[in-house]
Scaffold this motif. Structure first.
Motif, PDB file in Angstrom:
ATOM      1  N   GLU A  58       5.426  15.000   2.916  1.00 58.61           N
ATOM      2  CA  GLU A  58       4.693  16.232   2.679  1.00 58.61           C
ATOM      3  C   GLU A  58       5.395  17.100   1.633  1.00 58.61           C
ATOM      4  OE1 GLU A  58       1.834  16.970   3.880  1.00 58.61           O
ATOM      5  OE2 GLU A  58       1.596  15.560   5.555  1.00 58.61           O
ATOM      6  N   ASN A  59       4.587  17.715   0.766  1.00 59.62           N
ATOM      7  CA  ASN A  59       5.069  18.672  -0.231  1.00 59.62           C
ATOM      8  C   ASN A  59       6.087  18.090  -1.210  1.00 59.62           C
ATOM      9  OD1 ASN A  59       3.533  20.952   0.839  1.00 59.62           O
ATOM     10  ND2 ASN A  59       4.950  20.846   2.578  1.00 59.62           N
ATOM     11  N   VAL A  60       6.129  16.783  -1.343  1.00 53.77           N
ATOM     12  CA  VAL A  60       6.943  16.148  -2.384  1.00 53.77           C
ATOM     13  C   VAL A  60       6.317  16.461  -3.748  1.00 53.77           C
ATOM     14  CG1 VAL A  60       7.610  13.920  -3.391  1.00 53.77           C
ATOM     15  CG2 VAL A  60       7.870  14.331  -0.929  1.00 53.77           C
ATOM     16  N   VAL A  61       7.175  16.705  -4.739  1.00 59.85           N
ATOM     17  CA  VAL A  61       6.715  16.935  -6.104  1.00 59.85           C
ATOM     18  C   VAL A  61       7.347  15.888  -7.007  1.00 59.85           C
ATOM     19  CG1 VAL A  61       6.669  18.527  -8.058  1.00 59.85           C
ATOM     20  CG2 VAL A  61       6.440  19.405  -5.724  1.00 59.85           C
ATOM     21  N   VAL A  62       6.525  15.151  -7.713  1.00 57.47           N
ATOM     22  CA  VAL A  62       6.997  14.158  -8.676  1.00 57.47           C
ATOM     23  C   VAL A  62       6.466  14.557 -10.045  1.00 57.47           C
ATOM     24  CG1 VAL A  62       7.007  11.732  -9.358  1.00 57.47           C
ATOM     25  CG2 VAL A  62       7.066  12.343  -6.928  1.00 57.47           C
ATOM     26  N   GLY A  63       7.375  14.954 -10.936  1.00 51.71           N
ATOM     27  CA  GLY A  63       6.986  15.383 -12.269  1.00 51.71           C
ATOM     28  C   GLY A  63       6.648  14.210 -13.171  1.00 51.71           C
ATOM     29  N   PRO A  64       6.432  14.473 -14.456  1.00 51.97           N
ATOM     30  CA  PRO A  64       5.992  13.414 -15.372  1.00 51.97           C
ATOM     31  C   PRO A  64       7.075  12.382 -15.668  1.00 51.97           C
ATOM     32  CG  PRO A  64       6.429  15.446 -16.561  1.00 51.97           C
ATOM     33  CD  PRO A  64       6.511  15.791 -15.119  1.00 51.97           C
ATOM     34  N   MET A  70       0.838  -1.203   0.000  1.00 56.22           N
ATOM     35  CA  MET A  70       0.000   0.000   0.000  1.00 56.22           C
ATOM     36  C   MET A  70       0.870   1.250   0.000  1.00 56.22           C
ATOM     37  SD  MET A  70      -2.933   1.092   2.747  1.00 56.22           S
ATOM     38  CE  MET A  70      -3.829   2.629   2.547  1.00 56.22           C
ATOM     39  N   LYS A  71       0.584   2.186  -0.887  1.00 61.57           N
ATOM     40  CA  LYS A  71       1.314   3.447  -0.924  1.00 61.57           C
ATOM     41  C   LYS A  71       0.982   4.275   0.311  1.00 61.57           C
ATOM     42  CE  LYS A  71       0.864   3.847  -5.986  1.00 61.57           C
ATOM     43  NZ  LYS A  71      -0.271   2.944  -6.196  1.00 61.57           N
ATOM     44  N   MET A  72       1.976   5.082   0.758  1.00 62.71           N
ATOM     45  CA  MET A  72       1.746   6.049   1.823  1.00 62.71           C
ATOM     46  C   MET A  72       2.150   7.408   1.256  1.00 62.71           C
ATOM     47  SD  MET A  72       3.119   3.984   5.189  1.00 62.71           S
ATOM     48  CE  MET A  72       2.755   5.376   6.243  1.00 62.71           C
ATOM     49  N   ILE A  73       1.199   8.142   0.741  1.00 59.46           N
ATOM     50  CA  ILE A  73       1.452   9.408   0.072  1.00 59.46           C
ATOM     51  C   ILE A  73       0.786  10.521   0.853  1.00 59.46           C
ATOM     52  CG2 ILE A  73       1.165  10.722  -2.057  1.00 59.46           C
ATOM     53  CD1 ILE A  73       1.074   8.103  -3.580  1.00 59.46           C
ATOM     54  N   ALA A  74       1.580  11.497   1.295  1.00 62.08           N
ATOM     55  CA  ALA A  74       1.036  12.621   2.048  1.00 62.08           C
ATOM     56  C   ALA A  74       0.050  13.412   1.193  1.00 62.08           C
ATOM     57  CB  ALA A  74       2.169  13.519   2.522  1.00 62.08           C
ATOM     58  N   ALA A  75      -0.945  13.986   1.842  1.00 60.27           N
ATOM     59  CA  ALA A  75      -2.004  14.699   1.127  1.00 60.27           C
ATOM     60  C   ALA A  75      -1.470  15.895   0.351  1.00 60.27           C
ATOM     61  CB  ALA A  75      -3.070  15.156   2.121  1.00 60.27           C
ATOM     62  N   SER A  76      -0.367  16.500   0.828  1.00 61.58           N
ATOM     63  CA  SER A  76       0.178  17.693   0.177  1.00 61.58           C
ATOM     64  C   SER A  76       1.118  17.368  -0.983  1.00 61.58           C
ATOM     65  CB  SER A  76       0.925  18.559   1.202  1.00 61.58           C
ATOM     66  OG  SER A  76       1.993  17.823   1.785  1.00 61.58           O
ATOM     67  N   ALA A  77       1.442  16.088  -1.187  1.00 61.41           N
ATOM     68  CA  ALA A  77       2.338  15.703  -2.291  1.00 61.41           C
ATOM     69  C   ALA A  77       1.638  15.926  -3.627  1.00 61.41           C
ATOM     70  CB  ALA A  77       2.746  14.245  -2.148  1.00 61.41           C
ATOM     71  N   LYS A  78       2.439  16.282  -4.628  1.00 61.33           N
ATOM     72  CA  LYS A  78       1.921  16.502  -5.973  1.00 61.33           C
ATOM     73  C   LYS A  78       2.563  15.480  -6.908  1.00 61.33           C
ATOM     74  CE  LYS A  78       1.216  21.452  -5.206  1.00 61.33           C
ATOM     75  NZ  LYS A  78       1.584  22.828  -5.652  1.00 61.33           N
ATOM     76  N   ILE A  79       1.773  14.527  -7.354  1.00 58.29           N
ATOM     77  CA  ILE A  79       2.261  13.440  -8.192  1.00 58.29           C
ATOM     78  C   ILE A  79       1.664  13.586  -9.588  1.00 58.29           C
ATOM     79  CG2 ILE A  79       2.552  10.956  -8.412  1.00 58.29           C
ATOM     80  CD1 ILE A  79       3.662  12.087  -5.778  1.00 58.29           C
ATOM     81  N   HIS A  80       2.510  13.711 -10.586  1.00 56.55           N
ATOM     82  CA  HIS A  80       2.004  13.829 -11.958  1.00 56.55           C
ATOM     83  C   HIS A  80       1.332  12.515 -12.366  1.00 56.55           C
ATOM     84  CE1 HIS A  80       1.865  14.540 -16.291  1.00 56.55           C
ATOM     85  NE2 HIS A  80       2.120  15.809 -16.036  1.00 56.55           N
ATOM     86  N   PRO A  81       0.214  12.584 -13.061  1.00 59.25           N
ATOM     87  CA  PRO A  81      -0.499  11.349 -13.432  1.00 59.25           C
ATOM     88  C   PRO A  81       0.274  10.446 -14.379  1.00 59.25           C
ATOM     89  CG  PRO A  81      -1.496  13.286 -14.465  1.00 59.25           C
ATOM     90  CD  PRO A  81      -0.531  13.803 -13.454  1.00 59.25           C
TER      91      PRO A  81
END
Length: 271
Positions: free
Chosen positions: A24-30, A1-12
């Motif tokens: 928190e506040n992690v950014v994962v680009g495309p 199961m993934k554990m991804i903080a609500a504030s993280a931004k993950i590109h689809p």
């Protein structure tokens, strides 16, 4: 199961595998791929086309640029396939095409990178390396396995470091240099084969070392490498005279420590 903080931004268009932990506040680009045993701490940024794999922990505020592969298997014929680790500290920057490998079982199973380090394009950190803080690895620098690099070292572009070599704190390695032997703290090495040409005086001054302290280090350097005895004997002979000098004692302790490699010197490698 993934554990991804609500504030993280993950590109689809990126893949975060089950088991990954995203702070928190992690950014994962495309077009990024984050493996199932990866931990990205708060504020980490993967720009695009980044692979973070293996049992890898990336410290807070670290940025990783396109086509970097962080946490790949060790490039070692002796690797037995066992699960090993990579730990990266805080506020590091990995530019385009950088590769950093996990450790090997025979090497202790850990590759460790400290804080506030800058890795320029296409540089490489091999298995079981241990890196300190505030290090700069310029473009195309190559560290072989089991290398130890202390704080505030600068490695010029295209330089290559032999396996099991140590580089002391605040040393400077010139571009295209071949580092086959240990480099003392504050040393300056250039050439192929690498020759210890003196001290990184500019770096010492920039770090806040005053002129009297720099002069002491220069005097000790001459006594160590220009004395009549061996380097290690010369270093041991002056220890009591410099007990008050932190940088000189760092050099003397480095020389006295056990190592798999010999010491770089002003003469080693010359015909």
């Amino acid at each position: 199961m993934k554990m991804i903080a609500a504030s993280a931004k993950i590109h689809p268009l990126s893949v975060i595998e089950d088991g990954a932990v995203i702070g928190e506040n992690v950014v994962v680009g495309p077009f990024c791929h984050v493996g199932p045993k990866v931990v990205l701490h708060d504020g980490v940024e993967l720009l695009t086309h980044v692979v973070v794999t293996g049992r890898t922990v990336i410290g807070r505020g670290t940025r990783i640029f396109a086509n970097a592969v962080i946490g790949g298997d060790p490039q070692s014929l002796h690797h037995d396939g066992a699960e090993t680790t990579l730990t990266v500290g805080e506020n590091c920057t990995f530019r385009e095409g950088v590769t950093v490998n996990t450790g090997t079982t025979e090497g202790g199973g850990k590759t460790i990178v400290g804080d506030n380090n800058l890795f320029l394009a296409n540089s490489h950190v091999a298995h079981d390396c241990i890196l300190g803080n505030h290090i700069v690895m310029s473009n195309n620098v190559m560290l072989a396995g089991h290398v130890k690099v202390e704080d505030r070292v600068i490695l010029g572009g295209g330089s290559a470091v032999h396996q099991f070599t140590r580089i002391g704190r605040q040393a400077f390695i010139g571009g295209l240099s071949a580092v086959s032997y240990d480099v003392i703290p504050y040393g300056m090495l250039n050439g192929n084969p690498g020759i210890l040409g003196g001290l990184n005086v500019v770096g010492m001054a920039r770090a806040g070392m005053d002129k009297p302290a720099i002069h002491e280090v220069r005097r000790a350097f001459k006594q160590i490498f220009e004395g009549e005895g061996s380097v290690r004997n010369n270093a041991a002979a002056i220890r009591a005279d410099y007990a008050h000098s932190v940088p000189v004692m760092q050099i003397l302790d480095f020389i006295a420590a056990e190592s798999d490699r010999a010491l770089s010197s002003p003469n080693r490698g010359k015909g």
